[in-house]
Design a protein around this motif. Structure first.
Motif, mmCIF file in Angstrom:
data_model
loop_
_atom_site.group_PDB
_atom_site.id
_atom_site.type_symbol
_atom_site.label_atom_id
_atom_site.label_comp_id
_atom_site.label_asym_id
_atom_site.label_seq_id
_atom_site.Cartn_x
_atom_site.Cartn_y
_atom_site.Cartn_z
ATOM 1 N N ARG A 181 -12.801 6.963 2.123
ATOM 2 C CA ARG A 181 -12.122 6.014 1.541
ATOM 3 C C ARG A 181 -11.701 6.611 0.307
ATOM 4 O O ARG A 181 -10.077 6.771 0.342
ATOM 5 N N ARG A 182 -12.913 6.251 -0.926
ATOM 6 C CA ARG A 182 -11.929 6.893 -1.999
ATOM 7 C C ARG A 182 -11.740 8.192 -2.179
ATOM 8 O O ARG A 182 -10.782 8.098 -3.043
ATOM 9 N N GLU A 207 -7.684 8.398 -1.209
ATOM 10 C CA GLU A 207 -7.000 7.152 -1.793
ATOM 11 C C GLU A 207 -6.534 8.302 -2.552
ATOM 12 O O GLU A 207 -5.006 8.091 -3.665
ATOM 13 N N ALA A 213 1.175 -0.936 0.112
ATOM 14 C CA ALA A 213 -0.185 0.276 -0.262
ATOM 15 C C ALA A 213 0.817 1.397 0.294
ATOM 16 O O ALA A 213 2.040 0.940 0.306
ATOM 17 N N VAL A 263 -2.316 2.883 2.681
ATOM 18 C CA VAL A 263 -3.911 3.639 1.567
ATOM 19 C C VAL A 263 -3.671 2.558 0.934
ATOM 20 O O VAL A 263 -3.017 2.632 -0.123
ATOM 21 N N PRO A 318 -7.841 1.775 4.848
ATOM 22 C CA PRO A 318 -6.887 1.965 5.270
ATOM 23 C C PRO A 318 -6.303 1.081 6.861
ATOM 24 O O PRO A 318 -7.201 1.661 7.537
ATOM 25 N N ALA A 348 -5.102 0.512 -2.736
ATOM 26 C CA ALA A 348 -6.599 1.480 -4.370
ATOM 27 C C ALA A 348 -7.132 0.408 -4.385
ATOM 28 O O ALA A 348 -7.491 0.388 -5.828
ATOM 29 N N GLN A 370 -2.478 8.688 -3.653
ATOM 30 C CA GLN A 370 -1.973 9.387 -5.280
ATOM 31 C C GLN A 370 -0.842 9.972 -6.251
ATOM 32 O O GLN A 370 -0.765 10.361 -6.566
#
Length: 224
Positions: A156-157, A160, A125, A135, A142, A137, A164
């Motif tokens: 959560r999204r 993520e 992660a 975190v 997490p 994907a 990124q």
């Protein structure tokens, strides 16, 4: 060894006796004694923690988690969704309502350990700079200090997406497009601010600091 932390001597004694009846070593400690005891013991000496009634359970959980990855199971006296969610956010692994048999506590602790082993075998992660926050994907929640942080899907999204784009300043519009692209015009762009505010509060509670920097009118940056 299992440790029972509860301000009620009769409850603590009940569960210690229950563990001993299953040939599982256990003892009770007061909340203010437990952290000092834990800090002085080897990491593998503790197999599980039963956290009953004590002051500032959420705060104590974060401190416990910084010292041990042993399963933490909270005892609740009433059915309260908000209280249960607060405990999960703080880092509790499981919440059970009294009365509960010691055998069920042991089974739940073993299930928590199995999930941890399986998680370690999956894809790596993204981590924050301290290595405490992981975190994923792939839809998994997490983890902070090896314990899942249960988040609503949108929060959560967002996390993520932040992971990124680590180090990049992101506008509200960019975050909205990444998270709500499939909703067209059905959702107001401003909704992301509420999600981010709740997410930052949960991360601060568990980490002790805010990994997301916010600048008025400029946007947000995940600094880890």
């Amino acid at each position: 060894m299992y440790i029972v932390v509860d301000e009620r001597p009769s409850v603590a004694a009940e569960y210690v006796a229950g563990f001993n009846a299953q040939d599982v070593p256990a003892r009770s400690l007061k909340a203010e004694e437990f952290l000092a005891w834990l800090a002085a013991k080897p990491a593998d000496a503790l197999k599980g923690i039963v956290l009953g009634e004590c002051a500032d359970r959420a705060t104590r959980t974060a401190a416990i988690r910084s010292l041990s990855q042993a399963p933490i199971i909270a005892l609740n006296e009433t059915r309260s969704l908000e209280q249960t969610l607060d405990l999960f956010t703080a880092g509790i692994d499981d919440v059970v309502r009294r009365p509960v048999h010691v055998r069920e506590i042991l089974a739940r602790a073993e299930a928590i350990r199995r999930r941890g082993i399986r998680g370690e075998a999956q894809a790596p992660a993204a981590q924050d700079r301290s290595g405490r926050l992981k975190v994923f994907a792939d839809g998994r929640d997490p983890e902070i200090d090896g314990v899942s942080l249960i988040l609503p899907r949108r929060e959560r999204r967002i996390l993520e997406f932040f992971a990124q784009q680590r180090g990049r300043q992101l506008s509200r519009a960019q975050i909205f497009n990444a998270v709500y692209a499939d909703h067209g015009s059905d959702v107001e762009e401003s909704v992301v601010e509420g999600h981010i505010s709740k997410l930052r509060k949960k991360l601060r509670l568990r980490l002790g600091y805010d990994p997301i920097e916010a600048k008025r009118l400029a946007g947000y940056t995940f600094v880890g």
